[in-house]
Design an enzyme around this catalytic site. Structure first.
Site, PDB file in Angstrom:
ATOM      1  CB  CYS A   2      -1.069   0.028   1.060  1.00  0.00           C
ATOM      2  SG  CYS A   2      -2.414   0.872   0.265  1.00  0.00           S
ATOM      3  NE  ARG A  27      -1.911   3.781  -2.001  1.00  0.00           N
ATOM      4  CZ  ARG A  27      -2.046   3.338  -3.232  1.00  0.00           C
ATOM      5  NH1 ARG A  27      -2.451   4.165  -4.172  1.00  0.00           N
ATOM      6  NH2 ARG A  27      -1.772   2.100  -3.548  1.00  0.00           N
ATOM      7  CD1 TRP A  74      -5.806  -2.470   2.163  1.00  0.00           C
ATOM      8  CD2 TRP A  74      -5.544  -3.847   0.435  1.00  0.00           C
ATOM      9  NE1 TRP A  74      -7.050  -2.828   1.711  1.00  0.00           N
ATOM     10  CE2 TRP A  74      -6.920  -3.664   0.662  1.00  0.00           C
ATOM     11  CE3 TRP A  74      -5.143  -4.684  -0.605  1.00  0.00           C
ATOM     12  CZ2 TRP A  74      -7.887  -4.289  -0.108  1.00  0.00           C
ATOM     13  CZ3 TRP A  74      -6.102  -5.301  -1.374  1.00  0.00           C
ATOM     14  CH2 TRP A  74      -7.464  -5.100  -1.123  1.00  0.00           C
ATOM     15  CG  ASN A 100       3.544  -0.640  -2.014  1.00  0.00           C
ATOM     16  OD1 ASN A 100       3.382  -1.102  -0.889  1.00  0.00           O
ATOM     17  ND2 ASN A 100       3.238   0.595  -2.327  1.00  0.00           N
ATOM     18  N   GLY A 101       3.362  -4.548  -4.044  1.00  0.00           N
ATOM     19  CA  GLY A 101       3.279  -5.426  -5.215  1.00  0.00           C
ATOM     20  C   GLY A 101       3.239  -6.885  -4.793  1.00  0.00           C
ATOM     21  CD  GLU A 481     -20.735  -3.667 -12.791  1.00  0.00           C
ATOM     22  OE1 GLU A 481     -21.688  -4.089 -12.140  1.00  0.00           O
ATOM     23  OE2 GLU A 481     -19.908  -2.851 -12.317  1.00  0.00           O
ATOM     24  CE  LYS A 485     -20.250   0.563 -11.269  1.00  0.00           C
ATOM     25  NZ  LYS A 485     -20.237  -0.763 -10.846  1.00  0.00           N
ATOM     26  CD  GLU A 488     -22.743   2.087  -8.692  1.00  0.00           C
ATOM     27  OE1 GLU A 488     -22.868   2.027  -7.466  1.00  0.00           O
ATOM     28  OE2 GLU A 488     -22.146   1.213  -9.357  1.00  0.00           O
ATOM     29  CG  HIS A 504     -40.506 -11.408 -25.316  1.00  0.00           C
ATOM     30  ND1 HIS A 504     -41.430 -12.161 -26.008  1.00  0.00           N
ATOM     31  CD2 HIS A 504     -39.292 -11.792 -25.782  1.00  0.00           C
ATOM     32  CE1 HIS A 504     -40.800 -12.975 -26.836  1.00  0.00           C
ATOM     33  NE2 HIS A 504     -39.500 -12.765 -26.726  1.00  0.00           N
ATOM     34  CE  LYS A 604     -15.396   0.382  -2.840  1.00  0.00           C
ATOM     35  NZ  LYS A 604     -15.816   0.186  -4.235  1.00  0.00           N
TER      36      LYS A 604
HETATM   37  C1  F6R Z   1     -21.600  -1.029  -7.251  1.00  0.00           C
HETATM   38  C2  F6R Z   1     -21.062  -1.610  -6.037  1.00  0.00           C
HETATM   39  C3  F6R Z   1     -21.955  -2.450  -5.207  1.00  0.00           C
HETATM   40  C4  F6R Z   1     -21.176  -3.611  -4.585  1.00  0.00           C
HETATM   41  C5  F6R Z   1     -22.061  -4.403  -3.616  1.00  0.00           C
HETATM   42  C6  F6R Z   1     -21.331  -5.589  -3.031  1.00  0.00           C
HETATM   43  O1  F6R Z   1     -20.658  -0.270  -7.941  1.00  0.00           O
HETATM   44  O2  F6R Z   1     -19.927  -1.385  -5.691  1.00  0.00           O
HETATM   45  O3  F6R Z   1     -23.032  -2.923  -5.940  1.00  0.00           O
HETATM   46  O4  F6R Z   1     -20.715  -4.437  -5.601  1.00  0.00           O
HETATM   47  O5  F6R Z   1     -22.482  -3.556  -2.567  1.00  0.00           O
HETATM   48  O6  F6R Z   1     -20.224  -5.190  -2.315  1.00  0.00           O
HETATM   49  P1  F6R Z   1     -19.049  -6.195  -1.999  1.00  0.00           P
HETATM   50  O7  F6R Z   1     -18.427  -6.581  -3.297  1.00  0.00           O
HETATM   51  O8  F6R Z   1     -18.115  -5.422  -1.127  1.00  0.00           O
HETATM   52  O9  F6R Z   1     -19.657  -7.372  -1.306  1.00  0.00           O
END
Ligand code: F6R
Length: 609
Positions: A2, A27, A74, A100-101, A481, A485, A488, A504, A604
């Site tokens: 990290c 980060r 991390w 890192n890596g 997906e 995106k 959201e 349909h 998140k």
């Molecule tokens: C959308 C997004 C959410 C997550 C969902 C699951 O961009 O990030 O739909 O994918 O909340 O989260 P995780 O993967 O952390 O279980």
């Protein structure tokens, strides 16, 4: 991986590197440590947990040393513990290193070192690198020579920073695919993994190029290539403010993370593809388990669920292994029928999503085998699954997931190929898949080059009242997906479905102004997709198509065409197609001044049910 920090100069180094680490806290990390050059020894202090834990330790061990290196970790190899935190000593405690890596060949090297009597204190790949460089140091006449020889034995992506008690005024660093920047001061020099750490101290920086070794002393910095030849120094003056620097100069973390995907693909495959052995995973189920499994259930939420749909496509089409994908929230209350020979796969970036965790516990209570595909090491899902494969995508900061999705799909791909190998499944060209997977980072880079075209399309569509996302096969899974995106981050209403379902019902919504984005990357269904496009255009809808570079059919039918590189596998074409679609969502959101990294109403990590 990290955060990396280092300082050599007249000031007390510990306070400076600690402050530099703090500036990299955004980060994410799970442990931290520091190596301080005392008179005749290198003092290493490290702690699992947040920087304040390390801070307390530093208060107990004050130091006015003039050289220190520090790291916030991390976890990738080995959980977030005191022992696994960096720095790590070599076998002779002569040198200390931070990293890192990922060192891809660390298991082979570790076996070799163990056979030669080396003992390890941690489970990390970094400690193996420390021992390798330490061994070379026994025969080399300088630390930089030892590093130069040592890295020739390492495979993978790394930024390594090394100090030696025999050369107490020197920091040696080397970069291969993981970023490192050097900051130049007056009578002092420093380094870090990212520019924000350096900004309060200097704005004169050197961005270390690939395969370059840097030697920092208080009054000079030298650069050399892998053969020890001196390299010219290119100093840049950085104008960025701290917030821009944290995003690597990108306007948003989402855009930065989209652009990180070629590297993420590489990191995700690191150590998992071997010329002789094919696809391998550390600590995965043994052969007899794979031969016994009769069904797979993939369980996840949101973006991770969409990655699961890609997994289903591959598992069924390539492996002929029956696979279902469930929303975690539905699975846990749905009283699922589970075969005792089935495998439940839990996909999660954070590893903490409450519904996914509850579904995992339900499977465990029914004694079903469980496998996690998780980004965050040490997270609850990672700990509780029987086995876990880490996506190795690095911390994802933008709420909208981009690089984690690609890494999840890639792990599912590698897993399908691993099972195919173990089962000796007939007709699956694993070598050809591997060849193509190794080309994928470059192809993802080429997909990112579509950005200027995507921006034009976003400008044309930015006021659309509704956007359809459509496709067939794997393109239909990607459509879900892509739609998530857009809704959201840009708050545009979307309608997503397999293209064949349009007539349909959903077709009723098409009218002038409505945009339909078609994934059309599978050569076997292009004619059908063209018919679906015509149905939309006949009702006044606009059609944007994502297809492949060798297409000649779709471009004639669509109003706008974006072409990703072609691969011999329709599945990988679809994988690449998410890149322009993520960029599309990003640029529509940007043109509409949306709060891209923190969309309204979203978090998140969803740890409530
Ligand atoms: C959308 C997004 C959410 C997550 C969902 C699951 O961009 O990030 O739909 O994918 O909340 O989260 P995780 O993967 O952390 O279980």
């Amino acid at each position: 991986m990290c955060g990396i920090a280092g300082y050599v100069g007249p000031k007390p180094a510990v306070g400076i590197v600690f402050d530099q680490l703090k500036r990299l806290e955004y980060r994410g990390y799970d442990s931290a440590g520091i190596a301080v050059m005392e008179k005749d020894q290198i003092k290493v202090l490290k702690r699992a947990g947040k920087l304040k834990e390390l801070g307390s330790l530093l208060e107990e061990h004050p130091s006015d040393a003039h050289l220190a290196i520090a790291h916030s970790r991390w976890a990738t190899h080995g959980g977030p513990t005191d022992e696994n935190a960096h720095p790590h000593y070599d076998a002779y405690e002569q040198i200390a290193i931070i990293h890192n890596g990922i060192i891809e060949n660390y298991l082979e090297l570790k076996e070799e070192l163990l056979a030669n009597g080396h003992k390890f204190r941690s489970q990390t790949d970094t400690e193996v690198a420390a021992h390798i460089i330490g061994e070379e140091y026994q025969r080399a006449d300088s630390l930089e020579e030892a590093v130069k020889r040592g890295v020739k034995r390492l495979r993978g992506a790394y930024a390594l920073v090394v100090v030696s008690k025999k050369e107490p005024g020197k920091i040696v660093a080397v970069r291969n695919a993981s970023p490192l920047v050097i900051g130049l001061g007056k009578g002092e020099n420093m380094l870090a993994s990212d520019i924000p750490a350096l900004l309060p101290y200097t704005r004169e920086i050197i961005i270390l190029e690939e395969d370059t070794i840097a030697v920092l002393e208080d009054d000079k910095v030298r650069l050399m290539d892998g053969d020890g030849r001196e390299l010219p120094i290119k100093v840049q003056h950085v104008e960025w403010d701290v917030a821009a620097a944290e995003r690597g100069g990108y306007e948003h973390f989402m855009l930065k993370e989209i652009h990180e995907q070629p590297e993420v693909i590489r990191q995700c495959m690191a150590g998992r593809i071997d010329e002789a052995e094919g696809i391998r995973f550390e600590s995965i189920f043994s052969e007899h388990v794979w031969n016994e499994i009769d069904r797979v259930n993939i369980i996840a939420c949101g973006t991770a669920y969409h990655a699961g749909l890609m997994g289903k496509h591959l598992f069924e089409k390539v492996l002929r292994l029956p696979t279902d994908v469930y929303y975690s929230s539905e699975f846990r209350y749905g009283d699922p029928v589970l075969s005792p020979k089935s495998l439940a796969i839990f996909v999660s970036q954070s590893g903490e999503t409450a519904d996914t965790l509850a579904a995992l516990r339900l499977c465990k209570s029914r004694r079903i085998r469980t496998l996690g595909i998780v980004n965050v090491i040490g997270s609850s899902i990672a700990r509780e699954c029987d086995r876990t494969i880490f996506t190795q995508a690095g911390p994802e900061i933008s709420v909208a997931s981009t690089k984690a999705y690609t890494a999840q799909v890639l792990v599912l791909t590698l897993l399908a190929l691993h099972i195919a190998q173990v089962q000796e499944a007939p007709g699956i060209r694993v070598e050809e898949w591997i060849e193509e997977l190794l080309r994928l980072p470059e192809k993802a880079k080429a997909a990112l080059d579509l950005e200027s075209e995507v921006k034009e399309v976003a400008e044309e569509c930015k006021n659309m009242p509704l956007c359809f996302f459509l496709g067939r096969g794997a393109d239909a899974a990607v459509a879900l997906e892509a739609a998530l995106k857009l809704k959201e981050v840009a708050y545009v209403p979307t309608q997503e479905s397999p293209a064949g379902e349009m007539k349909h019902g959903p077709l009723a919504l098409v009218q002038p102004g409505v945009v339909s984005v078609f994934g059309a990357t599978d050569p076997s269904t292009l004619d059908k997709v063209v018919s679906n496009m015509k149905e939309v255009q006949a009702r006044g809808g606009a059609v944007i198509a994502i297809t492949t570079q060798d297409d000649t059919t779709i471009q004639k039918a669509a109003d706008r065409t974006l072409k990703v590189p072609s691969t011999p596998f329709e599945f990988l074409n679809a994988v690449l197609s998410i890149v322009p679609l993520q960029l599309f969502a990003y640029h529509v959101a940007r043109l509409n001044n949306c709060e891209i990294d923190q969309p309204r109403n979203l978090a998140k990590s969803v740890t409530v049910e």
